[in-house]
Design a protein around this motif. Structure first.
Motif, PDB file in Angstrom:
ATOM      1  N   ARG A   1      30.740  80.828 -28.449  1.00 45.99           N
ATOM      2  CA  ARG A   1      32.015  80.121 -28.223  1.00 45.99           C
ATOM      3  C   ARG A   1      32.450  79.456 -29.521  1.00 45.99           C
ATOM      4  O   ARG A   1      32.481  78.227 -29.660  1.00 45.99           O
ATOM      5  CB  ARG A   1      31.869  79.122 -27.101  1.00 45.99           C
ATOM      6  N   GLU A   2      32.811  80.294 -30.485  1.00 49.46           N
ATOM      7  CA  GLU A   2      33.284  79.850 -31.785  1.00 49.46           C
ATOM      8  C   GLU A   2      34.693  80.368 -32.011  1.00 49.46           C
ATOM      9  O   GLU A   2      35.317  80.931 -31.093  1.00 49.46           O
ATOM     10  CB  GLU A   2      32.319  80.326 -32.876  1.00 49.46           C
ATOM     11  N   ASN A   3      35.219  80.192 -33.224  1.00 45.02           N
ATOM     12  CA  ASN A   3      36.606  80.547 -33.495  1.00 45.02           C
ATOM     13  C   ASN A   3      36.935  81.991 -33.139  1.00 45.02           C
ATOM     14  O   ASN A   3      38.015  82.275 -32.628  1.00 45.02           O
ATOM     15  CB  ASN A   3      36.932  80.299 -34.969  1.00 45.02           C
ATOM     16  N   GLU A   4      36.009  82.919 -33.427  1.00 44.57           N
ATOM     17  CA  GLU A   4      36.284  84.331 -33.152  1.00 44.57           C
ATOM     18  C   GLU A   4      36.608  84.547 -31.678  1.00 44.57           C
ATOM     19  O   GLU A   4      37.568  85.238 -31.342  1.00 44.57           O
ATOM     20  CB  GLU A   4      35.067  85.192 -33.555  1.00 44.57           C
TER      21      GLU A   4
ATOM     22  N   GLN B   1      39.175  73.611 -40.830  1.00 44.70           N
ATOM     23  CA  GLN B   1      38.705  72.662 -41.825  1.00 44.70           C
ATOM     24  C   GLN B   1      39.830  72.140 -42.723  1.00 44.70           C
ATOM     25  O   GLN B   1      39.839  70.983 -43.115  1.00 44.70           O
ATOM     26  CB  GLN B   1      37.616  73.316 -42.696  1.00 44.70           C
ATOM     27  N   GLU B   2      40.775  73.026 -43.058  1.00 41.66           N
ATOM     28  CA  GLU B   2      41.842  72.638 -43.975  1.00 41.66           C
ATOM     29  C   GLU B   2      42.838  71.707 -43.284  1.00 41.66           C
ATOM     30  O   GLU B   2      43.285  71.981 -42.166  1.00 41.66           O
ATOM     31  CB  GLU B   2      42.573  73.876 -44.495  1.00 41.66           C
TER      32      GLU B   2
ATOM     33  N   VAL C   1      47.376  70.535 -39.332  1.00 37.13           N
ATOM     34  CA  VAL C   1      48.714  70.032 -39.005  1.00 37.13           C
ATOM     35  C   VAL C   1      49.512  71.109 -38.272  1.00 37.13           C
ATOM     36  O   VAL C   1      50.156  70.840 -37.242  1.00 37.13           O
ATOM     37  CB  VAL C   1      49.456  69.588 -40.287  1.00 37.13           C
ATOM     38  N   ALA C   2      49.474  72.344 -38.794  1.00 33.94           N
ATOM     39  CA  ALA C   2      50.175  73.446 -38.138  1.00 33.94           C
ATOM     40  C   ALA C   2      49.556  73.759 -36.785  1.00 33.94           C
ATOM     41  O   ALA C   2      50.260  74.089 -35.822  1.00 33.94           O
ATOM     42  CB  ALA C   2      50.145  74.686 -39.039  1.00 33.94           C
ATOM     43  N   HIS C   3      48.241  73.628 -36.707  1.00 32.85           N
ATOM     44  CA  HIS C   3      47.521  73.860 -35.459  1.00 32.85           C
ATOM     45  C   HIS C   3      47.964  72.863 -34.388  1.00 32.85           C
ATOM     46  O   HIS C   3      48.230  73.225 -33.229  1.00 32.85           O
ATOM     47  CB  HIS C   3      46.018  73.732 -35.726  1.00 32.85           C
TER      48      HIS C   3
END
Length: 333
Positions: free
Chosen positions: A164-167, A268-269, A274-276
């Motif tokens: 259950r990670e980003n992928e 991380q960025e 912000v866009a997220h």
């Protein structure tokens, strides 16, 4: 996560959901048309022609009428089935979707379980050997049933073995956004094919097979009957497929799952975060609009403007998703 990886994962989810939707939709409608033709054995040629033209509903539900008419013209069974399933010139045909999903899985093999590649590769190798002439030698129901089994295998592997990670969250975001759009397109077909609150018994008898097919095209017939018993009416179907909180293919359910998976993405960025947050707020706004809908809003919407606005909002989410996570100009529809 690099933007091209996020894009590939997102579209794996969309393509596999789209392929399953195509198979279920045309399988159900194929048998609906077969029943219509059997009932019209003694009917005039005009009525038979009208029944065959109902294949246009499939193309409408997929949002591809203009592209289809430019290539084929008339809506015949043979042309529609080929266009939706095996036409490699159609960017959204079943075989094209599976091919694109396979290519994306191959590009991500280092980050995805090997079982996913085995499933999608086997699916594509089986599908690419199929020809339009096969319809005369095997049951269409068996063919589309096999498609649904392949997609269920792929989705089951995703659910059972992926961390259950980003992928995983990106694949699921694609799946649930695609599901939202597919269900809303089907809702539009309910409103645009002469099914607006047909109350006289003779009219209900006429449209009942179509309404039943709408529910079966999202595998929702039995679930619907649990809530509405024999009340198979257009407005009840729209309410069920838009507002039901526990049916997996309702708009409400799909949007809430999309929101959960969006929130599960870890970035991380700072600029990306912000866009997220912005796209999460956009999904939240759509959820709020949905939460404010009452059955009367759908009942008093004979032209399908409410579901049409929801579909436009869902499509805009796809655009925002691309601008947030992908390199502009690289997203594949």
């Amino acid at each position: 996560m690099m933007s091209r990886n996020a894009e590939a994962l997102f579209w794996i989810g969309r393509y596999m959901e789209r392929a399953e939707n195509h198979a279920r939709l045309i399988d159900v409608h194929y048998h609906l048309q077969t029943e219509d033709l059997q009932g019209l054995q003694l009917a005039g040629q005009e009525e038979k022609t009208e029944t065959l033209c109902k294949w246009g509903r499939i193309v409408d539900a997929l949002g591809s009428r203009a592209a289809y008419e430019q290539q084929y013209g008339a809506f015949t069974e043979q042309d529609v089935v080929h266009y939706v399933t095996l036409d490699r010139d159609n960017a959204n045909s079943l075989v094209t979707c599976v091919n694109h999903a396979r290519g994306n899985v191959r590009s991500m093999r280092e980050k995805l379980p090997s079982e996913l590649w085995d499933a999608i590769n086997g699916f594509y190798l089986w599908l690419r050997e199929k020809q339009s002439s096969d319809w005369g030698r095997e049951s269409p129901h068996q063919f589309f049933g096999r498609i649904k089994e392949w997609t269920a295998l792929f989705n089951g592997i995703c659910q059972s073995v992926m961390p259950r990670e980003n992928e995983w969250h990106f694949i699921e975001c694609g799946r649930y956004l695609e599901r939202t759009e597919n269900t809303l397109r089907i809702m539009q077909s309910v409103r645009t094919n002469g099914t607006r609150n047909a109350e006289p018994p003779e009219e209900m008898e006429e449209i009942y097979p179509f309404l039943q097919a709408v529910l079966r095209s999202v595998s929702g017939y039995q679930a619907f009957r649990r809530y509405y018993a024999d009340g198979v009416l257009p407005d009840a179907i729209v309410e069920f497929l838009v507002l039901n909180t526990v049916f997996p293919r309702s708009v409400h359910f799909a949007l809430h799952e999309l929101d959960a998976h969006l929130r599960g993405i870890d970035l991380q960025e700072k600029q990306m975060r912000v866009a997220h947050d912005r796209i999460i707020r956009q999904v939240g706004k759509l959820k709020a609009e949905l939460a404010c809908l009452e059955r009367e809003d759908l009942t008093l919407d004979p032209d399908g403007k409410v579901t049409g606005n929801l579909l436009q909002a869902a499509q805009q989410l796809g655009v925002t998703f691309a601008h947030t996570f992908f390199r502009i100009g690289e997203a594949t529809a």
